[in-house]
Design an enzyme around this catalytic site. Structure first.
Site, PDB file in Angstrom:
ATOM      1  N   PHE A  56      -0.890 -12.142  -1.769  1.00 51.12           N
ATOM      2  CA  PHE A  56      -0.471 -11.441  -2.986  1.00 51.12           C
ATOM      3  C   PHE A  56       1.065 -11.375  -2.957  1.00 51.12           C
ATOM      4  CE2 PHE A  56      -0.173  -8.311  -6.241  1.00 51.12           C
ATOM      5  CZ  PHE A  56      -1.401  -8.259  -6.890  1.00 51.12           C
ATOM      6  N   PHE A  91      -3.667  -4.923   1.380  1.00 52.95           N
ATOM      7  CA  PHE A  91      -4.749  -4.028   1.783  1.00 52.95           C
ATOM      8  C   PHE A  91      -5.548  -4.614   2.953  1.00 52.95           C
ATOM      9  CE2 PHE A  91      -8.972  -2.071   1.368  1.00 52.95           C
ATOM     10  CZ  PHE A  91      -8.626  -0.732   1.261  1.00 52.95           C
ATOM     11  N   VAL A 115       4.339  -5.097  -1.673  1.00 49.50           N
ATOM     12  CA  VAL A 115       3.611  -4.292  -2.656  1.00 49.50           C
ATOM     13  C   VAL A 115       4.622  -3.831  -3.698  1.00 49.50           C
ATOM     14  CG1 VAL A 115       2.017  -2.386  -3.013  1.00 49.50           C
ATOM     15  CG2 VAL A 115       2.127  -3.492  -0.790  1.00 49.50           C
ATOM     16  N   THR A 120      -0.047   1.549 -12.482  1.00 52.03           N
ATOM     17  CA  THR A 120      -1.178   2.373 -12.063  1.00 52.03           C
ATOM     18  C   THR A 120      -0.957   2.920 -10.665  1.00 52.03           C
ATOM     19  OG1 THR A 120      -2.358   0.597 -10.975  1.00 52.03           O
ATOM     20  CG2 THR A 120      -2.703   0.833 -13.339  1.00 52.03           C
ATOM     21  N   HIS A 122      -2.652   2.127  -8.230  1.00 51.35           N
ATOM     22  CA  HIS A 122      -3.094   1.123  -7.273  1.00 51.35           C
ATOM     23  C   HIS A 122      -2.042   0.909  -6.184  1.00 51.35           C
ATOM     24  CE1 HIS A 122      -5.996  -1.893  -6.214  1.00 51.35           C
ATOM     25  NE2 HIS A 122      -5.090  -2.856  -6.182  1.00 51.35           N
TER      26      HIS A 122
END
Ligand code: INI
Length: 196
Positions: A56, A91, A115, A120, A122
């Site tokens: 990610f 995660f 990150v 949100t 999240h």
């Protein structure tokens, strides 16, 4: 007393050999009795590392991985002694890092991810769980984990920390793992000197 050459004290700090933990102060002064200070050496010959990286935000994670790898190699780790393990997102970093640590194959782990704050909550969950999970991995396995999980507001911050003006956090985390690995190896023998 000062060392005539800064290089001499660097060599003593960095490559102390058998007496590697008998460190002097950085400028060659000796502010405390010889042999009472311990510092992990930044030399990685014979050590092995796992770089556990998140896909990610891979665009930003790749330069962190590159920074970590090149810092280790510049400090004596053989390229073939560095494993890369990729997971879907930050995660997932702690679980993969834990398995790598438990394998017994690695002197240290470097966890790398980015990150980015979104709209949100999240972000908070991913960043929070990944950070505390990685701390637990080091704590529970005793294998040092270099922490290159960047929690950022935007892409500009990512650029600065992945090789831009704020340096390369992957390289920093790799050297922290290397230093801790040497420190943990030397600490038991060092501690023996204080048994009375
Ligand atoms: N993973 C990241 O590494 N960075 C992020 O910014 C991110 N955001 O923002 O969502 C992210 N999410 C994915 C997460 O890590 C897991 O892979 C996913 O939830 C599947 O378990």
């Amino acid at each position: 007393m000062r060392d005539a050459s800064g290089l001499a004290s660097f060599i003593r700090l960095g490559f102390g050999g058998k007496e590697g933990f008998y460190v002097l102060d950085r400028d060659g002064t000796r502010p405390y009795p010889s042999g009472t200070a311990l510092e992990g050496r930044l030399w990685g010959e014979g050590l092995t590392f796992a770089l556990v990286a998140s896909r990610f935000n891979e665009f930003f994670v790749r330069p962190l991985v590159h920074g970590a790898r090149s810092a280790l190699v510049r400090h004596g780790v053989r390229p073939e002694d560095i494993a890369e393990i990729w997971v879907p997102g930050s995660f997932e970093l702690p679980l993969a890092a834990k398995r790598a640590a438990e394998s017994g194959a690695f002197s240290g782990i470097v966890a790398l991810g980015v990150v980015m704050r979104g709209e949100t909550a999240h972000f908070d969950y991913v960043a929070g769980e990944a950070s505390s999970g990685l701390a637990r991995v080091a704590w529970e396995t005793g294998v040092p984990v270099g922490f290159a999980l960047l929690t950022l507001d935007d892409a500009e911050q990512a650029v600065h920390r992945a090789g831009g003006k704020a340096g390369n956090k992957g390289a920093e985390a790799a050297l922290a793992a290397l230093e801790m690995s040497n420190l943990l190896r030397d600490l038991p023998e060092f501690a023996q000197k204080f048994r009375r």
